[in-house]
Design an enzyme around this catalytic site. Sequence first.
Site, PDB file in Angstrom:
ATOM      1  N   ASP A   1      27.911 -12.116 -25.877  1.00 28.42           N
ATOM      2  CA  ASP A   1      27.307 -11.239 -26.874  1.00 28.42           C
ATOM      3  C   ASP A   1      28.334 -10.208 -27.355  1.00 28.42           C
ATOM      4  OD1 ASP A   1      24.450 -10.542 -28.028  1.00 28.42           O
ATOM      5  OD2 ASP A   1      25.240  -8.627 -27.309  1.00 28.42           O
TER       6      ASP A   1
ATOM      7  N   HIS B   1      19.663 -17.388 -25.179  1.00 26.63           N
ATOM      8  CA  HIS B   1      20.833 -16.555 -25.464  1.00 26.63           C
ATOM      9  C   HIS B   1      21.494 -16.020 -24.207  1.00 26.63           C
ATOM     10  CE1 HIS B   1      23.374 -13.570 -27.381  1.00 26.63           C
ATOM     11  NE2 HIS B   1      22.719 -12.579 -26.804  1.00 26.63           N
TER      12      HIS B   1
END
Length: 330
Positions: free
Chosen positions: A128, A294
């Site tokens: 991320d 994710h």
Amino acid sequence: MNDPASAPRTPLTPRATGNPVRGLPLPDLAGFAHRWVDADGVRLHAVEGGRPDAPAVVLLAGFPQTWWAWRKVMPDLADRFHVVAIDLPGQGHSERPDISHDTHTVAAHVHAAVEALGVSAYWLAAHDIGAWVAFSLALEHQRQLRGVALLDAGIPGITLPDAIPTDPEQAWKTWHFAFHLVPGLPETLLTGREREYVGWFLRAKSLSPDAFDDAEIERYAASVAAEGGLRASLAYYRDAAESARRNHEALEQRRLTVPVLGISGSHGSIPDMAASLRPWAAHATGVVVPDSGHFIPDEQPAAVAAALAAFITEDEEEGGAEGEEPEEGV
């Protein structure tokens, strides 16, 4: 756990005075020690363990997490590698300075922290926003970096789209980029509601709704809510345009010549990290982790540890990409 002040590689500030975010609970991980270092004027928190004589692996987490995102991966790596997880500026138990949070500025502080820990060459794995920083760090410090693994991240100016999609099937993944850019409004709406906000991200973007329990959500929300945490979280997005500009400026001079591994989740944000990185990297390979959204290190830690170990071991056995260290400016 060993006392961090007894670790031999670098003089340390004692833990009692080293932690700049003392009001935030500090979780321990068996076999690892907390350390704080002066990273070019910013005090950063690192969690270190594994084999000091083995290849070093540095781990960076993203929003809305801290180094704790790697807690399930770190023990699997510790048997074979020297493992260091670092909280970015404004994250976890690192200092929350009022500085630019463009990724080249942050990368310089992260690299300084690694050097302060006595590590001269290392592998980097990041998720991320951590991957945003890792990409910029790799552009600037290829001589010290052995390779970089980037997990499910749209990187400013590289793989992050310029426009936010309006299709509801896609917009929920990226709507927050525009929201975080609005001056003042996120602070007004989110202060005091950090738990609800953080909880939405963790549960909506993981494949299984049970990937994060209430205690984990509370832990990450407390970091965002701690003084300076929300401001820093938003700053990475607000400085993304500068990150993109500096990435493009660097790429006009050189491509990534270190080995790059793109790790995607089967149900993550970026379907093929490797494909998105190949235009900018000389040696890019990819892995898609099954049954993951994710937050791949939390959802499938064994698969992530195995992918990183294979990536590092393969290159170590081959003696590095093309058998030599990359030159600066290539």
